[in-house]
Write a protein that holds these residues in place. Structure first.
Motif, short mmCIF file in Angstrom:
data_model
loop_
_atom_site.label_atom_id
_atom_site.label_comp_id
_atom_site.label_asym_id
_atom_site.label_seq_id
_atom_site.Cartn_x
_atom_site.Cartn_y
_atom_site.Cartn_z
N ASP A 223 35.80 42.95 30.53
CA ASP A 223 35.91 42.47 31.86
C ASP A 223 34.58 42.77 32.38
OD1 ASP A 223 38.36 41.18 32.02
OD2 ASP A 223 39.39 42.87 32.79
N SER B 227 42.46 43.35 42.27
CA SER B 227 43.18 43.16 40.92
C SER B 227 42.32 42.82 39.86
CB SER B 227 44.23 41.88 41.22
OG SER B 227 43.64 40.94 41.53
N HIS B 228 41.00 42.86 40.19
CA HIS B 228 40.20 42.53 39.05
C HIS B 228 39.01 43.20 39.16
CE1 HIS B 228 42.69 38.69 39.22
NE2 HIS B 228 42.31 38.47 37.98
N LYS B 229 39.36 44.63 39.32
CA LYS B 229 38.11 45.69 39.44
C LYS B 229 36.86 45.64 38.64
CE LYS B 229 40.11 49.11 42.70
NZ LYS B 229 41.55 48.55 42.52
N LEU C 60 36.02 43.11 36.55
CA LEU C 60 35.20 41.97 36.44
C LEU C 60 34.26 42.07 37.66
CD1 LEU C 60 35.17 39.18 35.04
CD2 LEU C 60 36.77 38.44 36.77
N LEU D 189 38.04 34.00 39.09
CA LEU D 189 39.07 35.03 39.64
C LEU D 189 40.33 34.12 40.07
CD1 LEU D 189 36.80 37.22 42.01
CD2 LEU D 189 38.27 37.81 39.86
#
Length: 276
Positions: free
Chosen positions: A3, A204-206, A208, A244
Motif C-alpha cells: 500500500d 481506513s487506508h493509512k 496508502l 480510495l
C-alpha cells in the motif's frame, strides 16, 4: 510495503500527468507562486526578528549569566523557527488550495475525464461561492487538528534523543496525512463526500495515504519545491481519491457505504464518551 508503494505510485502518476499537459501545469503554478511569496515574507521576518521576539517573551531570563541566557534564547529561537516551518508545511497546501480553488478544481476535473472510461467527471453542482465556503470551513477544521498535532510534536521535540530522531519522522507522516486530506478533498468534495466521511476513508487506508503524503511532506520541506509539485500533487490526489473510493475496481458504492458507516460510528462514539 504494497500500500505504501501504491500510494507513492499515485503521486508519481500525478506528476507525470501534469508533465504531459503543459497548460494545466502552468495554470496550477499560479496559486502556489502567490502563496509562496506570502509565506517567504513571513518566514524571512521571523528569521530576522525572531531573536527579538524570543527576548521579549522571556523577560525572566534577562538577569541570567552568560552563556546560559544566550544558549536558552538561541535554542528557543531555533525551535520557534522550526515550529513555524512545520506549520508552514501543514498550512501551505490548505492556503494554496483555497487561493487556487477554481484552478485546481478544473485541473482535478481534467484528470478525472482523462482516466474515466466514459470521459466524464463527477460534478458537485454547487455554486462557486458555496464550494469556496465549504473548502474554507473544512480547511479550518483540518488546520485546527493539524495545529494540535504540531503543538504536541513541538513539545515532544524537547525529549532527549527521541525528540531529534523519532519525532521528526512522526512529524513527516502526520504532515503527510493532513496534506493528503487537503489534496484529495478537491476530488472528494465534487463527489459529495463530507469531511467526517473523508477522514474515516483516509484512516481506513493509512498506509496508502502515508505512501502518497509522507514523500510529499518531505519534499515540501525543501524551499520552492512545493510550488512546482503542487499541480502534480493535485492530479495525483485525484487518482488516489478514485482508488480510495474503489472507482478503479467498480466498488465505489461499497467503499462509500463503509466510509459513511465508519464516520457514523465515530460520531456515535464521541457522543457516548461525552455522555450525549
Amino acid at each position: 510495503m504494497g500500500d505504501l508503494g501504491a500510494g507513492f505510485e499515485q503521486l508519481v502518476k500525478g506528476q507525470r500527468w501534469v508533465a504531459a499537459h503543459g497548460r494545466s501545469y502552468g495554470l496550477g503554478l499560479l496559486p502556489g507562486l502567490l502563496t509562496l511569496v506570502l509565506y517567504a515574507a513571513a518566514l524571512t521576518s521571523l528569521a530576522l526578528w525572531g531573536s527579538e521576539l524570543v527576548g521579549w517573551a522571556t523577560p525572566f531570563a534577562d538577569d541570567w549569566s552568560s552563556p546560559w541566557q544566550g544558549l536558552f534564547r538561541g535554542l528557543l529561537t531555533v525551535v520557534l523557527f522550526a515550529l513555524a516551518l512545520l506549520l508552514s508545511v501543514l498550512t501551505f497546501t490548505a492556503v494554496t488550495l483555497l487561493v487556487g480553488q477554481p484552478f485546481y478544481e478544473k485541473l482535478s476535473e481534467r484528470v478525472d475525464r482523462s482516466v474515466s472510461p466514459d470521459g466524464l467527471a463527477p460534478e458537485s453542482g454547487l455554486p462557486l461561492l458555496r464550494e469556496l465556503w465549504i473548502s474554507a470551513r473544512d480547511s479550518l477544521r483540518i488546520l485546527l487538528r493539524a495545529g494540535l498535532w504540531g503543538v504536541l510534536l513541538f513539545a515532544c521535540g524537547f525529549v532527549p534523543v527521541a525528540g531529534q530522531t523519532v519525532v521528526p519522522v512522526v512529524g513527516i507522516f502526520v504532515t503527510g496525512f493532513f496534506l493528503t486530506e487537503e489534496l484529495t478533498a478537491i476530488a472528494l468534495q465534487r463527489r459529495g463526500v463530507e469531511l467526517r466521511e473523508r477522514l474515516a476513508l483516509l484512516r481506513s487506508h493509512k498506509r496508502l495515504v502515508w505512501g502518497f503524503g509522507a514523500p510529499l511532506a518531505a519534499t515540501f520541506l525543501v524551499p520552492f519545491v512545493a510550488v512546482f509539485l503542487m499541480p502534480g500533487a493535485v492530479a495525483g490526489a485525484t487518482l488516489l481519491a478514485r482508488r480510495l473510493l474503489g472507482e478503479e475496481s467498480g466498488e465505489a458504492e461499497a467503499v462509500r457505504a463503509g466510509a459513511a458507516g465508519a464516520a457514523r460510528a465515530e460520531v456515535a462514539g464521541g457522543e457516548w464518551r461525552s455522555g450525549g
